[in-house]
Design a protein around this motif. Structure first.
Motif, mmCIF file in Angstrom:
data_model
loop_
_atom_site.group_PDB
_atom_site.id
_atom_site.type_symbol
_atom_site.label_atom_id
_atom_site.label_comp_id
_atom_site.label_asym_id
_atom_site.label_seq_id
_atom_site.Cartn_x
_atom_site.Cartn_y
_atom_site.Cartn_z
ATOM 1 N N VAL A 238 0.840 -1.206 0.000
ATOM 2 C CA VAL A 238 0.000 0.000 0.000
ATOM 3 C C VAL A 238 0.871 1.250 0.000
ATOM 4 C CG1 VAL A 238 -1.744 1.301 1.282
ATOM 5 C CG2 VAL A 238 -1.854 -1.201 1.217
ATOM 6 N N GLY A 239 0.479 2.221 -0.780
ATOM 7 C CA GLY A 239 1.207 3.474 -0.873
ATOM 8 C C GLY A 239 1.926 3.585 -2.196
ATOM 9 N N TYR A 240 2.667 2.536 -2.533
ATOM 10 C CA TYR A 240 3.396 2.531 -3.794
ATOM 11 C C TYR A 240 2.514 2.035 -4.941
ATOM 12 C CZ TYR A 240 7.281 3.406 -0.726
ATOM 13 O OH TYR A 240 8.103 3.977 0.215
ATOM 14 N N LYS A 241 1.739 0.988 -4.700
ATOM 15 C CA LYS A 241 0.878 0.453 -5.763
ATOM 16 C C LYS A 241 -0.067 1.525 -6.300
ATOM 17 C CE LYS A 241 -0.861 -2.989 -3.399
ATOM 18 N NZ LYS A 241 -1.633 -4.209 -3.090
ATOM 19 N N GLU A 242 -0.619 2.336 -5.395
ATOM 20 C CA GLU A 242 -1.578 3.352 -5.830
ATOM 21 C C GLU A 242 -0.899 4.492 -6.583
ATOM 22 O OE1 GLU A 242 -3.042 1.155 -2.242
ATOM 23 O OE2 GLU A 242 -1.170 2.171 -2.774
ATOM 24 N N ILE A 243 0.297 4.879 -6.133
ATOM 25 C CA ILE A 243 1.031 5.933 -6.840
ATOM 26 C C ILE A 243 1.490 5.437 -8.215
ATOM 27 C CG2 ILE A 243 3.060 7.434 -6.811
ATOM 28 C CD1 ILE A 243 0.885 8.332 -4.910
ATOM 29 N N PHE A 244 1.817 4.163 -8.321
ATOM 30 C CA PHE A 244 2.186 3.607 -9.625
ATOM 31 C C PHE A 244 1.027 3.749 -10.618
ATOM 32 C CE2 PHE A 244 5.288 0.462 -7.418
ATOM 33 C CZ PHE A 244 6.257 1.458 -7.349
ATOM 34 N N LYS A 245 -0.204 3.589 -10.123
ATOM 35 C CA LYS A 245 -1.380 3.773 -10.994
ATOM 36 C C LYS A 245 -1.446 5.211 -11.500
ATOM 37 C CE LYS A 245 -3.810 -0.222 -10.298
ATOM 38 N NZ LYS A 245 -4.408 -1.077 -11.337
ATOM 39 N N TYR A 246 -1.073 6.146 -10.656
ATOM 40 C CA TYR A 246 -1.024 7.555 -11.071
ATOM 41 C C TYR A 246 0.090 7.768 -12.088
ATOM 42 C CZ TYR A 246 0.633 12.380 -10.813
ATOM 43 O OH TYR A 246 1.103 13.626 -11.137
ATOM 44 N N LEU A 247 1.271 7.216 -11.806
ATOM 45 C CA LEU A 247 2.412 7.418 -12.698
ATOM 46 C C LEU A 247 2.189 6.781 -14.071
ATOM 47 C CD1 LEU A 247 5.332 6.848 -10.153
ATOM 48 C CD2 LEU A 247 4.529 9.026 -11.078
ATOM 49 N N LYS A 261 -5.344 6.007 1.358
ATOM 50 C CA LYS A 261 -5.977 6.144 2.674
ATOM 51 C C LYS A 261 -6.934 4.978 2.934
ATOM 52 C CE LYS A 261 -5.689 11.199 2.741
ATOM 53 N NZ LYS A 261 -6.437 12.477 2.685
ATOM 54 N N ARG A 262 -7.761 4.680 1.938
ATOM 55 C CA ARG A 262 -8.734 3.603 2.114
ATOM 56 C C ARG A 262 -8.034 2.260 2.322
ATOM 57 N NH1 ARG A 262 -10.691 -0.451 -0.746
ATOM 58 N NH2 ARG A 262 -12.838 -1.161 -0.404
ATOM 59 N N ASN A 263 -7.056 1.959 1.471
ATOM 60 C CA ASN A 263 -6.383 0.660 1.554
ATOM 61 C C ASN A 263 -5.555 0.528 2.828
ATOM 62 O OD1 ASN A 263 -7.504 -0.090 -0.884
ATOM 63 N ND2 ASN A 263 -5.728 0.511 -2.098
ATOM 64 N N THR A 264 -5.021 1.644 3.326
ATOM 65 C CA THR A 264 -4.299 1.607 4.603
ATOM 66 C C THR A 264 -5.259 1.332 5.745
ATOM 67 O OG1 THR A 264 -2.691 3.208 3.736
ATOM 68 C CG2 THR A 264 -2.688 2.833 6.107
ATOM 69 N N ARG A 265 -6.441 1.927 5.693
ATOM 70 C CA ARG A 265 -7.450 1.650 6.731
ATOM 71 C C ARG A 265 -7.867 0.180 6.702
ATOM 72 N NH1 ARG A 265 -9.612 6.678 4.676
ATOM 73 N NH2 ARG A 265 -11.318 5.538 3.655
ATOM 74 N N VAL A 266 -8.039 -0.355 5.495
ATOM 75 C CA VAL A 266 -8.389 -1.779 5.367
ATOM 76 C C VAL A 266 -7.274 -2.647 5.950
ATOM 77 C CG1 VAL A 266 -8.735 -3.657 3.710
ATOM 78 C CG2 VAL A 266 -9.899 -1.463 3.370
ATOM 79 N N TYR A 267 -6.026 -2.292 5.657
ATOM 80 C CA TYR A 267 -4.892 -3.056 6.174
ATOM 81 C C TYR A 267 -4.844 -3.002 7.700
ATOM 82 C CZ TYR A 267 -0.065 -4.538 6.972
ATOM 83 O OH TYR A 267 1.054 -5.192 7.427
#
Length: 304
Positions: A238-247, A261-267
């Motif tokens: 989490v954190g990198y996977k989502e930014i990779f989608k942006y990049l 934020k959502r995926n961190t809360r789930v984790y």
């Protein structure tokens, strides 16, 4: 002579382990062993909330920034490395502190994990290629054929677990489930587990605020620097996977941030579900520092 004791300070991401771990390490005059499976990688500083240089200068830390993102690592290797290190550190310390939220790493040190064969590079590469070329459903079906018992136990939406089980099946030509004994190993030191918790809404707000702070500190640039290695397991987090989608242009930045934020809360919920199964954990709120120290002291110095 006082028994050797490993204090394990655990809890969900964002709960406040870092600050308290520094206070406890200073109080007990001992180093800190990180059990965060991503803080191990030297390129992942912002997105893993790794200890700052100032914090590292206050207290000696181990297992922070020691690997490259292309290095292979596992809970089994962590168990081996951590136990070897602790054997040496206990020569000069009666108490050690381990802190983090990686459930498998904590269990590896506290309970031990089954000794499994080292998977060859050829099998690891071939299994990963099968997953990339054929997808998750295909490797799940393969696992169902080779090990129906584990197929019915594993989270089939977690490719890492499925791939690992398949690797062992290929390597040993036996079902992975036959090699898993789940027998708790005896350690030559006492283990005292301290768990930190917060009310859910408070924890969620802290997570949201921390993600915003990471973005300000340069998480996007940090992810851009490792983007070419995005298929590595070290970056499947989490954190990198989502930014990779942006990049890659798939998501815009605001959406990526909200997904972090959502995926961190789930984790964090998954972490708490895992930890709540452990009756050995003594739970406190982070602000109860004095109560925590009093409790640990009673366990350490009450021993005869």
């Amino acid at each position: 002579m006082m028994s050797k004791t490993l204090i394990v300070l655990l809890g969900p991401t964002g709960v406040g382990k870092t600050d308290l771990s520094l206070n406890l390490a200073e109080y007990y005059k001992c180093p800190i062993l990180s059990c965060d499976s991503r803080q191990l990688y030297r390129q992942l500083v912002i997105g893993t909330a790794a200890p700052t240089p100032e914090q590292m200068s206050r207290i000696k830390h181990y297992f922070v920034g020691t690997l490259d993102i292309t290095d292979y690592y596992s809970a089994a290797l962590y168990e081996e490395n951590a136990l070897k290190l602790m054997e040496n550190l206990f020569l000069t310390h009666d108490t050690l502190l381990m802190t983090g939220g990686s459930m498998m790493y904590i269990d590896a040190v506290c309970n031990g994990i089954d000794i499994l064969p080292t998977v060859s590079e050829e099998i690891r590469t071939a299994t990963l290629e099968k997953y990339r070329n054929e997808g998750l459903d295909a490797i799940c079906e393969e696992l169902k054929k080779l090990d129906p018992v584990f197929y019915n136990q594993v989270d089939l939406k977690n490719p890492k677990r499925v791939i690992h089980a398949l690797e062992i099946c290929y390597m040993t030509e036996r079902p992975y489930s036959e090699l898993r004994t789940n027998t708790k190993k005896k350690r030559p030191f006492d283990i005292l587990k301290i768990g930190l918790r917060r009310e859910r809404e408070e924890l969620y707000q802290r997570i949201n605020n921390r993600v915003d702070e990471m973005i300000k500190e340069g998480l996007v640039e940090e992810a851009r620097n490792v983007y070419e290695h995005r298929e590595m397991n070290s970056l499947n987090t989490v954190g990198y996977k989502e930014i990779f989608k942006y990049l890659s242009g798939e998501w815009d930045l605001d959406f990526s941030i909200e997904k972090i934020k959502r995926n961190t809360r789930v984790y964090s919920r998954k972490q708490m579900t895992w930890f709540k199964r452990d009756s050995e954990i003594n739970w406190f709120y982070p602000e109860e520092k004095e109560q925590i120290i009093s409790f640990i002291d009673s366990k350490l110095y009450g021993k005869k």
